[in-house]
Scaffold this active site. Structure first.
Site, short mmCIF file in Angstrom:
data_model
loop_
_atom_site.label_atom_id
_atom_site.label_comp_id
_atom_site.label_asym_id
_atom_site.label_seq_id
_atom_site.Cartn_x
_atom_site.Cartn_y
_atom_site.Cartn_z
N ARG A 52 -23.77 85.73 47.75
CA ARG A 52 -23.34 85.79 49.29
C ARG A 52 -21.84 85.38 48.87
O ARG A 52 -21.61 84.49 48.50
CB ARG A 52 -24.07 85.35 50.23
CG ARG A 52 -25.14 85.39 50.63
CD ARG A 52 -25.97 84.71 51.63
NE ARG A 52 -25.68 83.44 51.59
CZ ARG A 52 -24.97 82.78 52.72
NH1 ARG A 52 -24.63 83.36 53.58
NH2 ARG A 52 -24.61 81.66 52.66
N ARG A 89 -15.89 84.88 57.60
CA ARG A 89 -15.99 84.70 59.01
C ARG A 89 -14.66 85.22 59.63
O ARG A 89 -13.63 85.00 59.38
CB ARG A 89 -15.71 83.24 59.05
CG ARG A 89 -17.04 82.23 58.63
CD ARG A 89 -16.89 81.10 59.23
NE ARG A 89 -17.80 80.11 58.41
CZ ARG A 89 -17.54 78.88 58.10
NH1 ARG A 89 -16.59 78.22 58.42
NH2 ARG A 89 -18.64 78.33 57.38
N ARG A 99 -23.62 73.75 32.53
CA ARG A 99 -22.36 73.94 32.29
C ARG A 99 -22.01 72.44 32.66
O ARG A 99 -22.84 71.81 33.36
CB ARG A 99 -21.73 74.84 33.43
CG ARG A 99 -21.82 76.20 33.21
CD ARG A 99 -21.00 76.67 31.98
NE ARG A 99 -19.53 76.57 32.52
CZ ARG A 99 -18.44 76.68 31.50
NH1 ARG A 99 -18.67 76.96 30.47
NH2 ARG A 99 -17.31 76.83 32.04
N ARG A 154 -10.30 72.16 40.80
CA ARG A 154 -9.93 71.69 42.03
C ARG A 154 -9.31 70.12 41.93
O ARG A 154 -9.48 69.51 40.67
CB ARG A 154 -10.95 71.73 42.98
CG ARG A 154 -12.34 70.99 42.54
CD ARG A 154 -13.44 71.16 43.39
NE ARG A 154 -14.73 70.28 43.20
CZ ARG A 154 -15.73 69.90 44.18
NH1 ARG A 154 -15.36 70.55 45.15
NH2 ARG A 154 -16.67 69.34 43.64
N GLU A 185 -10.83 68.28 38.17
CA GLU A 185 -12.11 68.73 37.83
C GLU A 185 -11.94 70.24 36.72
O GLU A 185 -11.22 71.14 37.14
CB GLU A 185 -12.96 69.34 38.84
CG GLU A 185 -13.42 68.02 39.43
CD GLU A 185 -14.47 68.41 40.68
OE1 GLU A 185 -14.93 67.52 41.43
OE2 GLU A 185 -15.18 69.56 40.57
N TYR A 211 -30.21 73.66 40.67
CA TYR A 211 -29.37 72.68 41.34
C TYR A 211 -29.54 72.51 42.68
O TYR A 211 -30.13 73.37 43.42
CB TYR A 211 -27.79 73.80 41.31
CG TYR A 211 -26.85 73.40 42.45
CD1 TYR A 211 -26.19 72.07 41.67
CD2 TYR A 211 -26.75 73.30 43.51
CE1 TYR A 211 -25.21 71.44 42.49
CE2 TYR A 211 -25.80 72.70 44.40
CZ TYR A 211 -25.10 71.70 43.60
OH TYR A 211 -24.15 70.99 44.57
N ASP A 218 -28.59 70.61 46.48
CA ASP A 218 -27.41 69.87 47.15
C ASP A 218 -28.25 68.54 47.74
O ASP A 218 -29.71 68.38 47.52
CB ASP A 218 -27.00 70.67 48.38
CG ASP A 218 -25.80 71.47 48.14
OD1 ASP A 218 -24.96 70.92 47.30
OD2 ASP A 218 -25.68 72.31 48.99
C1 LIG Z 1 -19.96 68.43 40.86
C2 LIG Z 1 -20.83 68.21 41.87
C3 LIG Z 1 -20.68 68.14 43.21
C4 LIG Z 1 -21.49 68.10 43.99
N1 LIG Z 1 -21.28 68.08 45.34
C5 LIG Z 1 -22.30 67.96 46.15
C6 LIG Z 1 -21.91 67.93 47.60
O1 LIG Z 1 -20.76 67.97 48.00
N2 LIG Z 1 -22.98 67.86 48.45
C7 LIG Z 1 -24.18 67.81 48.18
O2 LIG Z 1 -25.17 67.95 49.24
N3 LIG Z 1 -24.65 67.75 46.67
C8 LIG Z 1 -23.54 67.96 45.88
N4 LIG Z 1 -23.70 67.87 44.52
C9 LIG Z 1 -25.46 67.88 44.15
C10 LIG Z 1 -25.79 66.19 43.94
O3 LIG Z 1 -25.13 65.71 42.90
C11 LIG Z 1 -27.34 66.08 43.62
O4 LIG Z 1 -28.11 66.67 44.80
C12 LIG Z 1 -27.95 64.62 43.48
O5 LIG Z 1 -27.06 63.99 42.93
C13 LIG Z 1 -29.08 64.82 42.69
O6 LIG Z 1 -30.03 63.63 42.56
P1 LIG Z 1 -30.92 63.49 41.38
O7 LIG Z 1 -31.48 62.05 41.65
O8 LIG Z 1 -31.93 64.52 41.21
O9 LIG Z 1 -30.09 63.29 39.92
P2 LIG Z 1 -29.04 62.35 39.40
O10 LIG Z 1 -28.07 61.89 40.44
O11 LIG Z 1 -28.29 63.22 38.06
O12 LIG Z 1 -29.99 61.09 38.95
C14 LIG Z 1 -30.69 61.23 37.59
C15 LIG Z 1 -30.65 59.78 37.00
O13 LIG Z 1 -31.55 59.89 35.81
C16 LIG Z 1 -30.62 59.25 34.72
N5 LIG Z 1 -31.63 59.39 33.55
C17 LIG Z 1 -31.56 60.71 33.06
N6 LIG Z 1 -32.29 60.53 31.80
C18 LIG Z 1 -32.62 59.41 31.71
C19 LIG Z 1 -33.25 58.47 30.77
N7 LIG Z 1 -33.86 59.22 29.51
N8 LIG Z 1 -33.51 57.19 31.00
C20 LIG Z 1 -33.09 56.59 32.09
N9 LIG Z 1 -32.32 57.23 32.94
C21 LIG Z 1 -32.18 58.57 32.91
C22 LIG Z 1 -29.47 59.62 34.81
O14 LIG Z 1 -28.38 58.83 34.23
C23 LIG Z 1 -29.15 59.80 36.21
O15 LIG Z 1 -28.46 58.72 36.96
C24 LIG Z 1 -23.10 68.04 43.75
C25 LIG Z 1 -23.18 67.95 42.24
C26 LIG Z 1 -22.35 68.02 41.45
C27 LIG Z 1 -22.84 68.43 39.73
#
Ligand SMILES: Cc1cc2nc3c(=O)[nH]c(=O)nc-3n(C[C@H](O)[C@H](O)[C@H](O)COP(=O)(O)OP(=O)(O)OC[C@H]3O[C@@H](n4cnc5c(N)ncnc54)[C@H](O)[C@@H]3O)c2cc1C
Length: 367
Positions: free
Chosen positions: A171, A175, A248, A279, A299, A347, A349
């Site tokens: 998509r 708008r 990526r 950006r 970035e 992925y 949010d």
């Molecule tokens: C560039 C970017 C921009 C984004 N912008 C937005 C936004 O504007 N709005 C939005 O809603 N979402 C956004 N997101 C998505 C958001 O980042 C995720 O939804 C969220 O961080 C996911 O949380 P998580 O706990 O699944 O993973 P993570 O935050 O990655 O946490 C997983 C943790 O596990 C740890 N880990 C991994 N392996 C091990 C291991 N073997 N031993 C110990 N620790 C370990 C890692 O170090 C990490 O700290 C964005 C993502 C990116 C990449």
């Protein structure tokens, strides 16, 4: 000591899980590979400005219960993401809306804008798009594609749009109003004390071991755990036995500038291919503050390799099939639950990762 849960990864998924487990009277030990909590939503104060250390994060959701939930851990400000796009020195409004069409063609009438887009789509003669370029033109016409989609997407994926599959862009919303709010969700904002503070409030007094890799920890610990919630990479957990899932990644270049303002907006996309970053984030604008200095981050998308942060899963047919093979191994480890963006190779949010953690809490009888 025995704990009910070993939580691997101090990101948002485990923060939500931990908060529910604590309230249900369960004991948790959290191990985190990095030197901080909060995973990818980590914010750090630099010159009094909350810097989003792993890219700009704007919380947005359509779910009032979820909005109420996050607001328990910090107050959210009224930030609305109004992204701009810079192309060859001209600034355009995003997402594509009447301001954009006025900037492109000088039109202020929605019917005129629709007519121009329809005419530009017609070059495909109703053909089913075979690549991302054709898909994008079929959705938004040539001008929007060439100035605002093509270069940005090619930088993001490291490939020509003609060599990318059409499904990547399902998509591209248009708008025909002057609404330039990037998100459609009714609830949006940024925690006023930063995401790290919010996550800390979720974790409370849970014992957290930073700089601790699960794979080293589990070999040497004398603690025992009823269950593990693993938010690391699923392929790594299974020793990459079927091969590595692809991602990526991004490289961030952050500068402190001795001036109160750099670009007047939190997010500006650079949509020309020749500008190597996608950006520039100016962090102070997320919080409407007036510090004397400013912090900006460029970035740069990059090919992922070992040792880099795995940001975006490449959910193409090859990687989806590989992930499914790893998923089948989960039944061999009934006391391990895989969650979050790395554990589920998805992925997410922030609102979606919270919703996923809440489903798990329910299944575990914690909510
Ligand atoms: C560039 C970017 C921009 C984004 N912008 C937005 C936004 O504007 N709005 C939005 O809603 N979402 C956004 N997101 C998505 C958001 O980042 C995720 O939804 C969220 O961080 C996911 O949380 P998580 O706990 O699944 O993973 P993570 O935050 O990655 O946490 C997983 C943790 O596990 C740890 N880990 C991994 N392996 C091990 C291991 N073997 N031993 C110990 N620790 C370990 C890692 O170090 C990490 O700290 C964005 C993502 C990116 C990449």
């Amino acid at each position: 000591m025995h704990y009910d849960y070993l939580l691997v990864g101090a990101g948002l998924f485990n923060a939500v899980f931990c908060e529910h487990a604590r309230r249900a009277g369960k004991t948790c030990l959290l191990v985190e590979r990095r030197d901080h909590i909060a995973g990818n939503i980590y914010t750090k104060s630099v010159e009094g400005i909350d810097v989003h250390m792993y890219g700009a994060h704007i919380f947005h959701t359509s779910d009032p219960a979820l909005w109420e939930y996050v607001n328990r851990f910090d107050t959210f400000n009224g930030f609305v993401n109004r992204v701009k796009a810079m192309y060859k020195g001209t600034l355009y409004s995003l997402p594509f809306n009447m301001y954009t069409f006025q900037q492109l063609w000088g039109v202020t009438d929605a019917e005129q804008a629709k007519a121009i887009i329809d005419e530009q789509r017609a070059c495909l003669h109703g053909k089913t798009p075979e690549n991302l370029e054709e898909q994008a033109i079929s959705l938004v016409g040539k001008d929007v594609y060439l100035r605002l989609v093509k270069g940005y997407t090619e930088k993001q994926w490291g490939r020509d749009c003609k060599d990318l599959p059409p499904f990547i862009i399902r998509r591209l919303p248009l708008r025909f109003t002057y609404d330039d709010n990037y998100f459609n969700d009714p609830y949006q904002g940024i925690p006023v004390h930063g995401y790290t503070h919010m996550v800390q409030n979720m974790l409370g007094d849970t014992r957290v071991l930073l700089n601790t890799d699960y794979f080293d920890f589990i070999r040497s610990t004398s603690h025992t755990f009823s269950k593990t919630v693993f938010c690391g990479k699923i392929d790594e957990f299974f020793g990459y036995r079927f091969g590595k899932l692809e991602y990526r990644t991004l490289r961030f270049e952050t500068q402190i500038l001795d001036q109160p303002d750099f670009q007047g907006n939190a997010v500006i996309n650079y949509t020309e291919y020749d500008v190597p970053f996608t950006r520039i984030i100016e962090h102070k604008h997320f919080n409407f503050r007036h510090q004397p200095k400013t912090v900006v981050t460029r970035e740069y998308p990059a090919e992922y390799s070992d040792g880099m942060e795995a940001y975006y899963p490449v959910n193409d047919a090859k990687n989806t099939a590989l992930y499914q093979r790893y998923e089948q191994l989960k039944s061999n480890c009934p006391s391990v639950i895989f969650g979050g963006r790395l554990g589920e190779y998805m992925y997410y949010d922030m609102d979606k990762v919270i919703a996923s953690a809440l489903r798990l809490c329910k299944a575990e009888g914690l909510a």
